[in-house]
Design a protein around this motif. Structure first.
Motif, PDB file in Angstrom:
ATOM      1  N   UNK A  34      30.081 -98.980 -48.675  1.00 35.08           N
ATOM      2  CA  UNK A  34      29.831-100.183 -49.443  1.00 35.08           C
ATOM      3  C   UNK A  34      29.812-101.434 -48.578  1.00 35.08           C
ATOM      4  N   UNK A  35      29.237-102.466 -49.135  1.00 35.35           N
ATOM      5  CA  UNK A  35      29.261-103.810 -48.542  1.00 35.35           C
ATOM      6  C   UNK A  35      29.914-104.763 -49.544  1.00 35.35           C
ATOM      7  N   UNK A  45      34.233-109.840 -52.893  1.00 35.66           N
ATOM      8  CA  UNK A  45      33.495-109.299 -54.022  1.00 35.66           C
ATOM      9  C   UNK A  45      32.493-108.232 -53.587  1.00 35.66           C
ATOM     10  N   UNK A  46      32.178-107.374 -54.510  1.00 41.00           N
ATOM     11  CA  UNK A  46      31.261-106.272 -54.283  1.00 41.00           C
ATOM     12  C   UNK A  46      29.829-106.787 -54.126  1.00 41.00           C
ATOM     13  N   UNK A  47      29.100-106.180 -53.185  1.00 44.78           N
ATOM     14  CA  UNK A  47      27.689-106.507 -52.983  1.00 44.78           C
ATOM     15  C   UNK A  47      26.808-105.288 -53.288  1.00 44.78           C
ATOM     16  N   UNK A  48      27.092-104.176 -52.608  1.00 50.99           N
ATOM     17  CA  UNK A  48      26.258-102.986 -52.773  1.00 50.99           C
ATOM     18  C   UNK A  48      27.026-101.764 -52.290  1.00 50.99           C
ATOM     19  N   UNK A  97      34.250 -97.956 -45.915  1.00 48.29           N
ATOM     20  CA  UNK A  97      34.065 -96.539 -46.217  1.00 48.29           C
ATOM     21  C   UNK A  97      34.892 -96.178 -47.437  1.00 48.29           C
ATOM     22  N   UNK A  98      34.238 -95.556 -48.406  1.00 45.09           N
ATOM     23  CA  UNK A  98      34.923 -95.194 -49.647  1.00 45.09           C
ATOM     24  C   UNK A  98      35.899 -94.037 -49.413  1.00 45.09           C
ATOM     25  N   UNK A  99      36.758 -93.825 -50.412  1.00 44.81           N
ATOM     26  CA  UNK A  99      37.738 -92.747 -50.342  1.00 44.81           C
ATOM     27  C   UNK A  99      37.151 -91.416 -50.813  1.00 44.81           C
ATOM     28  N   UNK A 107      37.479-102.847 -54.575  1.00 42.88           N
ATOM     29  CA  UNK A 107      37.964-102.786 -53.205  1.00 42.88           C
ATOM     30  C   UNK A 107      38.938-101.630 -53.000  1.00 42.88           C
ATOM     31  N   UNK A 108      39.716-101.273 -54.021  1.00 44.25           N
ATOM     32  CA  UNK A 108      40.714-100.216 -53.847  1.00 44.25           C
ATOM     33  C   UNK A 108      40.081 -98.825 -53.717  1.00 44.25           C
TER      34      UNK A 108
END
Length: 123
Positions: A34-35, A45-48, A97-99, A107-108
């Motif tokens: 993610x970005x 904040x989330x972008x993509x 990098x996601x979990x 974000x978590x």
């Protein structure tokens, strides 16, 4: 796991930038990426985001139609193509990098973060 983001800079409104994020992990292709972005004095904040295989992506409403996320698993790299940039896009951009294999907007849901790259868009 280390993430190295690059490609930020100072551009004028309407111009284009392409961010890259190289991940030093042998398991890169097993995780979504993610970005996110953070403007001065504001929350991150989330972008993509993009899932592990690149088949599914998600975007914040503010960037839909202008930004495109992609990944090259052979190069352990995720990209953010940013077109038609606006002054309100000014922020530090972070790759993460996601979990898991599934992409998310919180974000978590991300366990590793890059150092950030500054994007400044002048009017």
């Amino acid at each position: 796991v280390q993430l190295q983001a690059s490609g930020g800079g100072l551009v004028q409104a309407g111009e284009t930038l392409r961010l890259s994020c190289v991940v030093s992990s042998s398991g890169f292709s097993n995780f979504a990426m993610g970005w996110f972005r953070q403007a001065p004095g504001k929350e991150r904040t989330f972008v993509a985001s993009i899932d592990w295989g690149g088949a599914r992506s998600m975007y914040a409403d503010s960037v839909k139609g202008r930004f495109t996320i992609s990944r090259d698993n052979a190069k352990n790299t995720v990209y953010l193509q940013m077109n038609s940039l606006k002054p309100e896009d000014t922020a530090v951009y972070y790759c993460a990098q996601a979990r898991s294999r599934r992409s998310g907007v919180r974000t978590y849901e991300y366990g590793y973060w890059g150092q950030g790259t500054q994007v400044t868009v002048s009017s």
